[in-house]
Design a protein around this motif. Structure first.
Motif, mmCIF file in Angstrom:
data_model
loop_
_atom_site.group_PDB
_atom_site.id
_atom_site.type_symbol
_atom_site.label_atom_id
_atom_site.label_comp_id
_atom_site.label_asym_id
_atom_site.label_seq_id
_atom_site.Cartn_x
_atom_site.Cartn_y
_atom_site.Cartn_z
ATOM 1 N N GLY A 38 25.449 33.741 36.441
ATOM 2 C CA GLY A 38 25.484 34.082 37.860
ATOM 3 C C GLY A 38 26.672 33.540 38.623
ATOM 4 O O GLY A 38 26.762 33.707 39.852
ATOM 5 N N ASP A 39 27.610 32.898 37.965
ATOM 6 C CA ASP A 39 28.756 32.295 38.664
ATOM 7 C C ASP A 39 29.614 33.366 39.328
ATOM 8 O O ASP A 39 29.977 34.372 38.697
ATOM 9 N N ARG A 40 29.954 33.115 40.585
ATOM 10 C CA ARG A 40 30.800 34.039 41.335
ATOM 11 C C ARG A 40 32.032 33.370 41.923
ATOM 12 O O ARG A 40 32.947 34.046 42.356
ATOM 13 N N LEU A 41 32.047 32.025 41.978
ATOM 14 C CA LEU A 41 33.204 31.314 42.519
ATOM 15 C C LEU A 41 33.488 30.095 41.651
ATOM 16 O O LEU A 41 32.657 29.194 41.525
ATOM 17 N N ALA A 42 34.671 30.071 41.045
ATOM 18 C CA ALA A 42 35.111 28.943 40.228
ATOM 19 C C ALA A 42 36.443 28.446 40.763
ATOM 20 O O ALA A 42 37.233 29.212 41.328
ATOM 21 N N VAL A 43 36.691 27.151 40.591
ATOM 22 C CA VAL A 43 37.904 26.528 41.103
ATOM 23 C C VAL A 43 38.549 25.733 39.980
ATOM 24 O O VAL A 43 37.871 24.970 39.280
ATOM 25 N N ASP A 44 39.853 25.914 39.808
ATOM 26 C CA ASP A 44 40.637 25.198 38.799
ATOM 27 C C ASP A 44 41.581 24.255 39.545
ATOM 28 O O ASP A 44 42.582 24.686 40.116
ATOM 29 N N ILE A 45 41.233 22.961 39.562
ATOM 30 C CA ILE A 45 42.003 21.959 40.302
ATOM 31 C C ILE A 45 43.123 21.407 39.423
ATOM 32 O O ILE A 45 42.899 21.017 38.280
ATOM 33 N N GLY A 46 44.351 21.330 39.985
ATOM 34 C CA GLY A 46 45.495 20.920 39.181
ATOM 35 C C GLY A 46 45.721 21.932 38.088
ATOM 36 O O GLY A 46 45.798 21.602 36.903
ATOM 37 N N CYS A 47 45.864 23.203 38.485
ATOM 38 C CA CYS A 47 45.711 24.335 37.566
ATOM 39 C C CYS A 47 46.817 24.468 36.542
ATOM 40 O O CYS A 47 46.660 25.192 35.553
ATOM 41 N N GLY A 48 47.971 23.791 36.736
ATOM 42 C CA GLY A 48 49.078 24.018 35.820
ATOM 43 C C GLY A 48 49.456 25.487 35.820
ATOM 44 O O GLY A 48 49.560 26.114 36.877
ATOM 45 N N ALA A 49 49.618 26.072 34.638
ATOM 46 C CA ALA A 49 49.956 27.493 34.550
ATOM 47 C C ALA A 49 48.724 28.384 34.544
ATOM 48 O O ALA A 49 48.803 29.561 34.194
ATOM 49 N N ALA A 50 47.575 27.833 34.948
ATOM 50 C CA ALA A 50 46.327 28.592 35.121
ATOM 51 C C ALA A 50 45.742 29.079 33.805
ATOM 52 O O ALA A 50 45.053 30.097 33.762
ATOM 53 N N GLY A 51 45.963 28.336 32.734
ATOM 54 C CA GLY A 51 45.361 28.698 31.466
ATOM 55 C C GLY A 51 43.842 28.688 31.522
ATOM 56 O O GLY A 51 43.182 29.603 31.003
ATOM 57 N N MET A 52 43.260 27.663 32.160
ATOM 58 C CA MET A 52 41.805 27.619 32.269
ATOM 59 C C MET A 52 41.303 28.632 33.291
ATOM 60 O O MET A 52 40.210 29.191 33.125
ATOM 61 N N SER A 53 42.079 28.897 34.323
ATOM 62 C CA SER A 53 41.685 29.938 35.288
ATOM 63 C C SER A 53 41.489 31.267 34.562
ATOM 64 O O SER A 53 40.516 31.993 34.809
ATOM 65 N N LEU A 54 42.412 31.616 33.686
ATOM 66 C CA LEU A 54 42.307 32.852 32.924
ATOM 67 C C LEU A 54 41.083 32.848 32.013
ATOM 68 O O LEU A 54 40.362 33.851 31.908
ATOM 69 N N ALA A 55 40.843 31.720 31.349
ATOM 70 C CA ALA A 55 39.689 31.635 30.450
ATOM 71 C C ALA A 55 38.384 31.794 31.224
ATOM 72 O O ALA A 55 37.461 32.497 30.788
ATOM 73 N N ILE A 56 38.280 31.144 32.378
ATOM 74 C CA ILE A 56 37.077 31.260 33.205
ATOM 75 C C ILE A 56 36.901 32.698 33.669
ATOM 76 O O ILE A 56 35.791 33.259 33.642
ATOM 77 N N ALA A 57 37.995 33.325 34.125
ATOM 78 C CA ALA A 57 37.914 34.711 34.593
ATOM 79 C C ALA A 57 37.385 35.632 33.499
ATOM 80 O O ALA A 57 36.612 36.572 33.764
ATOM 81 N N ARG A 58 37.794 35.370 32.258
ATOM 82 C CA ARG A 58 37.351 36.220 31.144
ATOM 83 C C ARG A 58 35.850 36.083 30.889
ATOM 84 O O ARG A 58 35.247 36.982 30.281
ATOM 85 N N MET A 59 35.242 34.991 31.326
ATOM 86 C CA MET A 59 33.816 34.757 31.102
ATOM 87 C C MET A 59 32.942 35.184 32.289
ATOM 88 O O MET A 59 31.722 35.184 32.168
ATOM 89 N N MET A 60 33.558 35.545 33.421
ATOM 90 C CA MET A 60 32.804 35.920 34.612
ATOM 91 C C MET A 60 32.661 37.433 34.698
ATOM 92 O O MET A 60 33.596 38.172 34.371
ATOM 93 N N ALA A 61 31.500 37.882 35.167
ATOM 94 C CA ALA A 61 31.278 39.319 35.335
ATOM 95 C C ALA A 61 31.999 39.849 36.567
ATOM 96 O O ALA A 61 32.522 40.972 36.572
ATOM 97 N N CYS A 62 32.030 39.045 37.627
ATOM 98 C CA CYS A 62 32.728 39.409 38.848
ATOM 99 C C CYS A 62 32.872 38.142 39.694
ATOM 100 O O CYS A 62 32.242 37.126 39.427
ATOM 101 N N GLY A 63 33.733 38.216 40.714
ATOM 102 C CA GLY A 63 33.900 37.071 41.597
ATOM 103 C C GLY A 63 35.343 36.638 41.721
ATOM 104 O O GLY A 63 36.277 37.455 41.593
ATOM 105 N N ARG A 64 35.535 35.326 41.950
ATOM 106 C CA ARG A 64 36.864 34.768 42.196
ATOM 107 C C ARG A 64 37.063 33.494 41.402
ATOM 108 O O ARG A 64 36.134 32.691 41.256
ATOM 109 N N VAL A 65 38.288 33.294 40.941
ATOM 110 C CA VAL A 65 38.724 32.018 40.381
ATOM 111 C C VAL A 65 39.899 31.563 41.236
ATOM 112 O O VAL A 65 40.913 32.263 41.322
ATOM 113 N N VAL A 66 39.763 30.410 41.875
ATOM 114 C CA VAL A 66 40.818 29.891 42.743
ATOM 115 C C VAL A 66 41.580 28.821 41.974
ATOM 116 O O VAL A 66 41.013 27.792 41.582
#
Length: 289
Positions: A38-66
């Motif tokens: 059910g996650d719809r909002l995830a936050v990647d703090i100190g994101c670097g090149a957003a490698g984890m942001s991309l991984a989280i986005a791939r696991m979410m059905a919809c929503g936002r990764v900041v």
């Protein structure tokens, strides 16, 4: 104040993209465990090149990764990387400049809602006072939301104990110098304050429950593929270069490293077939009650 511990993030930005690509499998494994249906909002703090942001986005059905970072050059790298790697409109990846804990209120307003998941990798240790930073992040969570701190573990090892140059234990002493460098860096941060307890205790003091730690072994035995071997040599060169002006490495050790890192030298590490990668990464997790 000495500046030999200051990090030039603009200079490191290209390396962050390379690191994000190398760590893709690790990010995906963790994101698969951390993201709830059910996650719809995830936050990647100190994101670097957003490698984890991309991984989280791939696991979410919809929503936002900041994807949050305090440094514009890092956010530029994150923006370019995500544009190249992500196009699914059901999950938006949004770069955002903010520093934690100083700009927590602005971050909360930008998010617009409590977060289901917050990931912070090697980020909180750049805050002068780490406990308020952890507490600030915990305060951004929705009930049942999770805060994951990727901090600690064991440093990456690459070399045999005796490389045939200088005194044996060359890489061990490099790790020791890196640890002293880190202590200096922490002491020079604005408002620096020691946190004399572990990350699980910090999560509990932030009001989180069901606190756990997961440590992942990362092992690539020899012989390494050519690309990985080059990346190992480049990473060692970067570390030695950063420590060179600090006085934390002896002249004898620097002489040995100079030969090992010189492609024109017969002792160049790139010629060796016994280089390896071995490390352990720890992720500490707490849940908002």
């Amino acid at each position: 104040m000495s500046t030999d511990t200051q990090v030039d993030w603009a200079e490191l930005a290209p390396q962050l993209v390379d690191a994000a690509r190398q760590d893709r499998a690790w990010y995906l494994t963790l994101a698969r465990e951390l993201v709830a249906p059910g996650d719809r909002l995830a936050v990647d703090i100190g994101c670097g090149a957003a490698g984890m942001s991309l991984a989280i986005a791939r696991m979410m059905a919809c929503g936002r990764v900041v994807a949050v970072d305090a440094h514009p050059a890092v956010l530029d790298a994150a923006r370019d990387h995500t544009r190249a790697e992500w196009s699914d409109p059901r999950v938006r990846i949004e770069p955002l400049r903010a520093a934690i804990p100083a700009e927590t209120a602005a971050l909360r307003e930008a998010l617009g809602a409590p977060a289901d998941l917050i990931w912070a990798s090697a980020a909180v240790h750049h805050a002068g006072d780490q406990q308020p930073a952890v507490t600030a992040l915990a305060g951004l969570l929705a009930p049942g939301g999770r805060l994951a701190l990727a901090e600690g573990g064991l440093p990456e090892h690459h070399l045999p104990w005796d490389v045939g140059l200088g005194e044996p234990g060359l890489e061990v002493r490099l790790h020791a110098a890196q640890d002293r460098w880190f202590t200096r860096m922490r002491a020079q941060l604005p408002g620096s304050r020691r946190m004399p307890y572990g990350w699980t205790e910090a999560l509990q003091r932030a009001g989180l429950s069901r606190v756990t730690t997961r440590t992942t072994l990362d092992e690539q035995p020899p012989p390494l593929p050519d690309g990985t071997r080059r990346a190992v040599v480049e990473a060692l060169a970067e570390r030695v270069g950063r420590l060179r002006p600090t006085g934390l490495l002896t002249t004898a050790d620097l002489d040995a490293w100079d030969r090992l890192l010189d492609p024109a030298d017969e002792k160049w590490l790139g010629h060796r077939g016994d280089l390896f990668r071995l490390s352990a990464r720890s992720v500490h997790l707490g849940v908002h009650p």
